[in-house]
Motif scaffolding. Structure first.
Motif, PDB file in Angstrom:
ATOM      1  N   GLN A 267     -10.402  17.301  50.842  1.00 31.52           N
ATOM      2  CA  GLN A 267     -10.436  16.724  52.183  1.00 31.52           C
ATOM      3  C   GLN A 267      -9.329  15.697  52.419  1.00 31.52           C
ATOM      4  O   GLN A 267      -9.144  15.231  53.538  1.00 31.52           O
ATOM      5  N   ASN A 268      -8.575  15.387  51.387  1.00 30.69           N
ATOM      6  CA  ASN A 268      -7.502  14.400  51.534  1.00 30.69           C
ATOM      7  C   ASN A 268      -6.177  15.091  51.836  1.00 30.69           C
ATOM      8  O   ASN A 268      -6.045  15.747  52.850  1.00 30.69           O
ATOM      9  N   ASP A 269      -5.200  14.957  50.945  1.00 35.34           N
ATOM     10  CA  ASP A 269      -3.867  15.473  51.261  1.00 35.34           C
ATOM     11  C   ASP A 269      -3.750  16.990  51.154  1.00 35.34           C
ATOM     12  O   ASP A 269      -2.764  17.559  51.619  1.00 35.34           O
TER      13      ASP A 269
ATOM     14  N   THR B 239       4.447  16.657  44.538  1.00 37.31           N
ATOM     15  CA  THR B 239       3.219  16.058  45.049  1.00 37.31           C
ATOM     16  C   THR B 239       3.407  14.562  45.253  1.00 37.31           C
ATOM     17  O   THR B 239       3.856  13.849  44.361  1.00 37.31           O
ATOM     18  N   THR B 240       3.055  14.087  46.462  1.00 37.16           N
ATOM     19  CA  THR B 240       3.266  12.678  46.791  1.00 37.16           C
ATOM     20  C   THR B 240       2.021  11.997  47.347  1.00 37.16           C
ATOM     21  O   THR B 240       2.019  10.788  47.536  1.00 37.16           O
ATOM     22  N   GLY B 241       0.970  12.737  47.648  1.00 39.64           N
ATOM     23  CA  GLY B 241      -0.243  12.104  48.158  1.00 39.64           C
ATOM     24  C   GLY B 241      -0.180  11.747  49.629  1.00 39.64           C
ATOM     25  O   GLY B 241      -0.867  10.831  50.079  1.00 39.64           O
ATOM     26  N   ILE B 242       0.639  12.450  50.399  1.00 38.86           N
ATOM     27  CA  ILE B 242       0.752  12.195  51.835  1.00 38.86           C
ATOM     28  C   ILE B 242      -0.318  12.992  52.575  1.00 38.86           C
ATOM     29  O   ILE B 242      -0.453  14.201  52.383  1.00 38.86           O
ATOM     30  N   THR B 243      -1.074  12.323  53.432  1.00 34.85           N
ATOM     31  CA  THR B 243      -2.160  12.976  54.169  1.00 34.85           C
ATOM     32  C   THR B 243      -1.643  13.634  55.436  1.00 34.85           C
ATOM     33  O   THR B 243      -0.558  13.310  55.931  1.00 34.85           O
ATOM     34  N   LEU B 244      -2.450  14.556  55.979  1.00 34.70           N
ATOM     35  CA  LEU B 244      -2.127  15.221  57.240  1.00 34.70           C
ATOM     36  C   LEU B 244      -2.755  14.411  58.374  1.00 34.70           C
ATOM     37  O   LEU B 244      -3.973  14.281  58.438  1.00 34.70           O
ATOM     38  N   PRO B 245      -1.961  13.839  59.275  1.00 34.67           N
ATOM     39  CA  PRO B 245      -2.503  12.962  60.326  1.00 34.67           C
ATOM     40  C   PRO B 245      -3.605  13.621  61.146  1.00 34.67           C
ATOM     41  O   PRO B 245      -3.485  14.790  61.534  1.00 34.67           O
TER      42      PRO B 245
ATOM     43  N   TYR C  72     -21.963  13.471  54.819  1.00 34.97           N
ATOM     44  CA  TYR C  72     -21.671  12.066  54.559  1.00 34.97           C
ATOM     45  C   TYR C  72     -20.230  11.706  54.928  1.00 34.97           C
ATOM     46  O   TYR C  72     -20.000  10.760  55.705  1.00 34.97           O
ATOM     47  N   LEU C  73     -19.248  12.441  54.392  1.00 41.05           N
ATOM     48  CA  LEU C  73     -17.848  12.137  54.670  1.00 41.05           C
ATOM     49  C   LEU C  73     -17.508  12.395  56.138  1.00 41.05           C
ATOM     50  O   LEU C  73     -16.785  11.617  56.764  1.00 41.05           O
ATOM     51  N   PHE C  74     -18.056  13.497  56.667  1.00 45.01           N
ATOM     52  CA  PHE C  74     -17.803  13.810  58.076  1.00 45.01           C
ATOM     53  C   PHE C  74     -18.366  12.723  58.979  1.00 45.01           C
ATOM     54  O   PHE C  74     -17.701  12.296  59.933  1.00 45.01           O
ATOM     55  N   ARG C  75     -19.571  12.269  58.689  1.00 44.21           N
ATOM     56  CA  ARG C  75     -20.203  11.252  59.531  1.00 44.21           C
ATOM     57  C   ARG C  75     -19.404   9.947  59.503  1.00 44.21           C
ATOM     58  O   ARG C  75     -19.192   9.322  60.558  1.00 44.21           O
ATOM     59  N   ARG C  76     -18.940   9.542  58.330  1.00 43.99           N
ATOM     60  CA  ARG C  76     -18.143   8.316  58.232  1.00 43.99           C
ATOM     61  C   ARG C  76     -16.833   8.453  59.002  1.00 43.99           C
ATOM     62  O   ARG C  76     -16.428   7.541  59.734  1.00 43.99           O
ATOM     63  N   GLN C  77     -16.182   9.601  58.850  1.00 42.12           N
ATOM     64  CA  GLN C  77     -14.915   9.804  59.552  1.00 42.12           C
ATOM     65  C   GLN C  77     -15.126   9.843  61.068  1.00 42.12           C
ATOM     66  O   GLN C  77     -14.322   9.276  61.828  1.00 42.12           O
ATOM     67  N   ALA C  78     -16.211  10.497  61.502  1.00 41.36           N
ATOM     68  CA  ALA C  78     -16.496  10.594  62.938  1.00 41.36           C
ATOM     69  C   ALA C  78     -16.784   9.218  63.533  1.00 41.36           C
ATOM     70  O   ALA C  78     -16.333   8.907  64.649  1.00 41.36           O
TER      71      ALA C  78
ATOM     72  N   PHE D   9      -6.305  14.890  60.388  1.00 38.42           N
ATOM     73  CA  PHE D   9      -7.085  15.921  59.711  1.00 38.42           C
ATOM     74  C   PHE D   9      -7.647  15.417  58.386  1.00 38.42           C
ATOM     75  O   PHE D   9      -8.821  15.649  58.089  1.00 38.42           O
ATOM     76  N   SER D  10      -6.826  14.758  57.603  1.00 42.31           N
ATOM     77  CA  SER D  10      -7.257  14.281  56.286  1.00 42.31           C
ATOM     78  C   SER D  10      -8.247  13.130  56.416  1.00 42.31           C
ATOM     79  O   SER D  10      -8.232  12.376  57.391  1.00 42.31           O
ATOM     80  N   TYR D  11      -9.099  13.003  55.410  1.00 38.46           N
ATOM     81  CA  TYR D  11     -10.106  11.935  55.395  1.00 38.46           C
ATOM     82  C   TYR D  11      -9.444  10.593  55.104  1.00 38.46           C
ATOM     83  O   TYR D  11      -8.592  10.479  54.236  1.00 38.46           O
ATOM     84  N   GLY D  12      -9.864   9.570  55.836  1.00 37.17           N
ATOM     85  CA  GLY D  12      -9.331   8.231  55.607  1.00 37.17           C
ATOM     86  C   GLY D  12      -9.527   7.345  56.821  1.00 37.17           C
ATOM     87  O   GLY D  12      -8.969   7.619  57.886  1.00 37.17           O
TER      88      GLY D  12
END
Length: 391
Positions: free
Chosen positions: A283-285, A354-360, A56-62, A362-365
């Motif tokens: 899957q996030n930060d 911890t700041t909640g910064i995602t990895l460009p 589900y998450l992979f399909r939305r991100q793709a 790679f992270s879901y969003g």
């Protein structure tokens, strides 16, 4: 090497029109790698939360990535100078969207943070703070170009800092997002550093900032360990994560366990144990922790090399852009990517709180990938205007 696309004759000289296919190739590789690791990191949680649908998450991100790739190609075909007249409007639109997050029913809360804008229980949601990043990247170079040589005056510098500071403050105040506010401020400072003729003031500011941070940390550790402020508690947790597992240290420690258990080569793709339930929203930060567990330190090195190649191509475009406006736009993009990668790695390895910064990439969003790809489109658009004389 640059791909030669079209040769223009000017008397006896030839000018080679340039397009950075190397940047495009690196970007495609990072996107594909990121989607593979996102699926590996999110499959278990996605299956548990979406009636057995592990994709589900992979399909939305793709799907969002595919659409964003098309947006990137469209932007890369356009002349980046066309955005200059609308830069100020885009800047104020980004501020207005963040105001809506705080003071309108469209503001949505998730995991205790009110940072999204949209309609509840629908896929139509976005983070206005991402809009603020690209707004600053387009608008601040426009202001700098308008100022010209007056940038080095106190009045000129103040004007740029007021616009940049207001955008950063708006991100923090209206969306309660300190990490993105720091990135927006960093983007502005990066562009000013490149455009300003003197470097000594920046060195003094950097040294003073480091001293101030050191003093602040000592005060927090000695006197404020009992404070109820959640940001102070984050710092205390960062300094002693094993003693504050219930206050936020749990996720950090589990991430470190994942990195340590992966060793150099990792346990193999899909074999992460910590991602199953130990690391919330992995899957996030915190996706880098799962990557390190599965692919080891070797996988992290590969990611760093890929980002290094991406940043090198951006630096090349910025250095060879035909005008200051294009150069500063790509400088802003370079600063954004570099800051976000460095801060995410620092958070995952507990070098900073911890700041909640995602990895460009790679992270879901969805919002993040859309505006990252838009930035890449701008960079590729600038690369199209570069011309080299053939010897």
């Amino acid at each position: 090497m640059a791909t030669r696309r079209k040769v223009l004759r000017e008397g006896t000289r030839k000018k080679i029109e340039y397009f950075d296919y190397n940047l495009l190739a690196v970007l495609i590789f990072i996107i594909c790698f990121g989607l593979i690791m996102l699926y590996s990191a999110s499959a278990y949680n996605s299956q548990a939360a979406n009636n057995g649908d592990g994709m589900y998450l992979f399909r939305r991100q793709a799907m969002v990535t595919a659409g964003s790739f098309v947006v990137m190609l469209v932007i890369s075909k356009s002349d980046y100078h066309l955005y200059a007249p609308f830069a100020k409007i885009i800047y104020y639109i980004s501020i207005f969207l963040m105001v809506l997050v705080r003071w309108s029913p469209l503001g949505l809360e998730a995991n205790g943070s009110k940072r999204w804008l949209g309609i509840k229980d629908t896929p139509f949601q976005m983070q206005p703070s991402e809009v603020a990043k690209i707004a600053v990247i387009i608008f601040i170079p426009y202001i700098i170009c308008q100022l010209g040589k007056y940038l080095k005056t106190s009045a000129g510098m103040t004007r740029v800092l007021v616009y940049g500071g207001f955008a950063s403050f708006s991100v923090f105040f209206f969306t309660d997002n300190l990490s993105t506010a720091i990135i927006v401020a960093g983007i502005v400072c990066g562009m000013i550093f490149v455009a300003h003729p003197k470097t000594k003031p920046f060195i003094k500011i950097a040294v003073g900032g480091m001293v101030a941070v050191g003093i602040f940390l000592v005060i927090i550790l000695v006197q404020l360990s009992s404070s109820d402020n959640f940001r102070i508690q984050r710092v205390v947790t960062w300094l002693q994560p094993d003693k504050h597992m219930a206050e936020g240290g749990y996720q950090v420690m589990q991430g470190l366990y994942a990195i340590g258990s992966g060793g150099f080569w990792g346990k193999g793709l899909g074999n992460s144990v910590q991602k199953l339930s130990a690391i919330p929203e992995v899957q996030n930060d915190m996706i880098l922790a799962a990557i390190c567990e599965e692919l080891g330190i070797f996988g992290a090195i590969v990611i760093l090399i890929l980002f290094g190649m991406l940043l090198y191509r951006l630096m090349f475009i910025a250095q060879n852009a035909p005008d200051l406006y294009g150069s500063l736009i790509v400088t802003g993009i370079f600063t954004h990517i570099a800051l976000q990668v460095i801060l995410n790695i620092a958070v995952v390895t507990n070098l900073i709180p911890t700041t909640g910064i995602t990895l460009p990439f790679f992270s879901y969003g969805g919002t993040s990938i859309l505006f990252l790809m838009s930035e890449m489109g701008l960079a590729l658009g600038v690369s199209r205007t570069i011309k080299f004389e053939e010897t």
